[in-house]
Enzyme design. Structure first.
Site, PDB file in Angstrom:
ATOM      1  N   ASP A  11       0.840  -1.195   0.000  1.00 36.17           N
ATOM      2  CA  ASP A  11       0.000   0.000   0.000  1.00 36.17           C
ATOM      3  C   ASP A  11       0.881   1.253   0.000  1.00 36.17           C
ATOM      4  O   ASP A  11       1.907   1.315   0.692  1.00 36.17           O
ATOM      5  CB  ASP A  11      -0.901  -0.007   1.243  1.00 36.17           C
ATOM      6  CG  ASP A  11      -2.034   0.993   1.151  1.00 36.17           C
ATOM      7  OD1 ASP A  11      -3.200   0.566   1.057  1.00 36.17           O
ATOM      8  OD2 ASP A  11      -1.757   2.215   1.190  1.00 36.17           O
TER       9      ASP A  11
ATOM     10  N   HIS B  61     -11.549  -6.754 -13.099  1.00 37.73           N
ATOM     11  CA  HIS B  61     -12.169  -5.662 -12.350  1.00 37.73           C
ATOM     12  C   HIS B  61     -13.451  -6.130 -11.674  1.00 37.73           C
ATOM     13  O   HIS B  61     -14.426  -6.492 -12.328  1.00 37.73           O
ATOM     14  CB  HIS B  61     -12.469  -4.473 -13.266  1.00 37.73           C
ATOM     15  CG  HIS B  61     -12.970  -3.288 -12.495  1.00 37.73           C
ATOM     16  ND1 HIS B  61     -12.108  -2.402 -11.880  1.00 37.73           N
ATOM     17  CD2 HIS B  61     -14.219  -2.880 -12.178  1.00 37.73           C
ATOM     18  CE1 HIS B  61     -12.821  -1.481 -11.235  1.00 37.73           C
ATOM     19  NE2 HIS B  61     -14.107  -1.749 -11.401  1.00 37.73           N
TER      20      HIS B  61
ATOM     21  N   ASN C  26     -12.806  -2.654   2.563  1.00 37.13           N
ATOM     22  CA  ASN C  26     -13.752  -1.562   2.728  1.00 37.13           C
ATOM     23  C   ASN C  26     -14.715  -1.594   1.553  1.00 37.13           C
ATOM     24  O   ASN C  26     -14.294  -1.707   0.405  1.00 37.13           O
ATOM     25  CB  ASN C  26     -13.013  -0.224   2.775  1.00 37.13           C
ATOM     26  CG  ASN C  26     -12.139  -0.097   4.004  1.00 37.13           C
ATOM     27  OD1 ASN C  26     -12.537  -0.493   5.097  1.00 37.13           O
ATOM     28  ND2 ASN C  26     -10.932   0.432   3.843  1.00 37.13           N
TER      29      ASN C  26
ATOM     30  N   HIS D 229     -12.111  -0.831  -6.873  1.00 32.13           N
ATOM     31  CA  HIS D 229     -11.665  -2.135  -7.389  1.00 32.13           C
ATOM     32  C   HIS D 229     -11.435  -2.975  -6.143  1.00 32.13           C
ATOM     33  O   HIS D 229     -10.622  -2.587  -5.282  1.00 32.13           O
ATOM     34  CB  HIS D 229     -10.378  -1.940  -8.211  1.00 32.13           C
ATOM     35  CG  HIS D 229      -9.822  -3.188  -8.843  1.00 32.13           C
ATOM     36  ND1 HIS D 229      -9.491  -3.262 -10.191  1.00 32.13           N
ATOM     37  CD2 HIS D 229      -9.494  -4.401  -8.316  1.00 32.13           C
ATOM     38  CE1 HIS D 229      -9.001  -4.464 -10.467  1.00 32.13           C
ATOM     39  NE2 HIS D 229      -8.979  -5.175  -9.342  1.00 32.13           N
TER      40      HIS D 229
ATOM     41  N   HIS E 236     -10.371  -4.881  -3.126  1.00 28.50           N
ATOM     42  CA  HIS E 236      -9.022  -5.119  -2.606  1.00 28.50           C
ATOM     43  C   HIS E 236      -9.111  -5.523  -1.146  1.00 28.50           C
ATOM     44  O   HIS E 236      -9.986  -5.073  -0.409  1.00 28.50           O
ATOM     45  CB  HIS E 236      -8.129  -3.884  -2.768  1.00 28.50           C
ATOM     46  CG  HIS E 236      -8.720  -2.608  -2.248  1.00 28.50           C
ATOM     47  ND1 HIS E 236      -9.675  -1.901  -2.931  1.00 28.50           N
ATOM     48  CD2 HIS E 236      -8.489  -1.918  -1.108  1.00 28.50           C
ATOM     49  CE1 HIS E 236     -10.008  -0.819  -2.243  1.00 28.50           C
ATOM     50  NE2 HIS E 236      -9.312  -0.816  -1.125  1.00 28.50           N
TER      51      HIS E 236
ATOM     52  N   HIS F 131      -6.934  -5.555   2.285  1.00 33.07           N
ATOM     53  CA  HIS F 131      -5.769  -5.062   3.015  1.00 33.07           C
ATOM     54  C   HIS F 131      -5.269  -6.185   3.918  1.00 33.07           C
ATOM     55  O   HIS F 131      -6.050  -6.772   4.674  1.00 33.07           O
ATOM     56  CB  HIS F 131      -6.151  -3.880   3.916  1.00 33.07           C
ATOM     57  CG  HIS F 131      -6.687  -2.679   3.214  1.00 33.07           C
ATOM     58  ND1 HIS F 131      -5.937  -1.543   2.991  1.00 33.07           N
ATOM     59  CD2 HIS F 131      -7.913  -2.413   2.695  1.00 33.07           C
ATOM     60  CE1 HIS F 131      -6.678  -0.631   2.387  1.00 33.07           C
ATOM     61  NE2 HIS F 131      -7.879  -1.132   2.190  1.00 33.07           N
TER      62      HIS F 131
HETATM   63  P1  DGP Z   1      -9.541   1.821   0.562  1.00 33.27           P
HETATM   64  O1  DGP Z   1      -9.681   3.001   1.444  1.00 33.27           O
HETATM   65  O2  DGP Z   1      -9.944   0.532   1.251  1.00 33.27           O
HETATM   66  O3  DGP Z   1     -10.230   2.007  -0.782  1.00 33.27           O
HETATM   67  O4  DGP Z   1      -7.988   1.657   0.299  1.00 33.27           O
HETATM   68  C1  DGP Z   1      -7.332   2.014  -0.867  1.00 33.27           C
HETATM   69  C2  DGP Z   1      -5.870   1.906  -0.587  1.00 33.27           C
HETATM   70  O5  DGP Z   1      -5.185   1.972  -1.822  1.00 33.27           O
HETATM   71  C3  DGP Z   1      -5.311   3.012   0.283  1.00 33.27           C
HETATM   72  O6  DGP Z   1      -4.826   2.436   1.488  1.00 33.27           O
HETATM   73  C4  DGP Z   1      -4.173   3.613  -0.524  1.00 33.27           C
HETATM   74  C5  DGP Z   1      -3.955   2.611  -1.617  1.00 33.27           C
HETATM   75  N1  DGP Z   1      -3.589   3.177  -2.901  1.00 33.27           N
HETATM   76  C6  DGP Z   1      -4.290   4.087  -3.623  1.00 33.27           C
HETATM   77  N2  DGP Z   1      -3.660   4.376  -4.769  1.00 33.27           N
HETATM   78  C7  DGP Z   1      -2.528   3.621  -4.783  1.00 33.27           C
HETATM   79  C8  DGP Z   1      -1.456   3.470  -5.714  1.00 33.27           C
HETATM   80  O7  DGP Z   1      -1.403   4.084  -6.776  1.00 33.27           O
HETATM   81  N3  DGP Z   1      -0.464   2.619  -5.368  1.00 33.27           N
HETATM   82  C9  DGP Z   1      -0.487   1.898  -4.193  1.00 33.27           C
HETATM   83  N4  DGP Z   1       0.529   1.084  -3.950  1.00 33.27           N
HETATM   84  N5  DGP Z   1      -1.487   1.996  -3.306  1.00 33.27           N
HETATM   85  C10 DGP Z   1      -2.483   2.855  -3.587  1.00 33.27           C
END
Ligand code: DGP
Length: 112
Positions: free
Chosen positions: A29, A45, A85, A96, A98, A100
């Site tokens: 992240d 997706h 989330n 999309h 995901h 954590h």
């Molecule tokens: P959420 O709040 O559950 O939608 O988490 C999205 C997560 O994605 C957040 O913790 C930051 C991460 N994130 C967003 N854009 C990027 C990116 O371009 N690269 C990486 N590595 N993480 C990203």
């Protein structure tokens, strides 16, 4: 489709990859909230947990099979938390699906 995580899967946006196979992709992240903070995403997706269906749920099952291996690969040795989330109240910022993986220290008992 203008999706950051689809672009990460395609290699159009760089990421720090932890694991990849034919169905899923795992990377660190960009804004870590624990010493280990990895995101695991389906390569196809799926917008959120709301969009999991009989047609795509095997991908989600596969991701959950891989999560323990990904956690080990990322250096987690003493347990981890898996969070997804979904929607506005949960502050889903990337549309999309995901998961954590958070670990690398004793985490708070609080989840919300
Ligand atoms: P959420 O709040 O559950 O939608 O988490 C999205 C997560 O994605 C957040 O913790 C930051 C991460 N994130 C967003 N854009 C990027 C990116 O371009 N690269 C990486 N590595 N993480 C990203």
């Amino acid at each position: 489709m203008d999706c950051i995580f689809c672009k990460i899967v395609a290699g159009e946006i760089p990421s720090n990859k932890v694991y990849e196979d034919e169905l899923c992709f795992a990377f660190y992240d960009i804004n870590p909230q624990a010493p280990v903070h990895v995101l695991v995403i389906p390569k196809t997706h799926i917008a959120s947990a709301d969009e999991v269906s009989p047609e795509n749920s095997a991908i989600v099952a596969h991701i959950f099979e891989m999560i323990p291996k990904i956690a080990v690969k990322a250096g987690v040795t003493n347990g981890y938390r898996v969070i997804t989330n979904c929607g506005e109240d949960a502050c889903q910022s990337v549309k999309h699906l995901h998961f954590h993986i958070l670990g690398g220290k004793p985490l708070s008992e609080q989840m919300a």
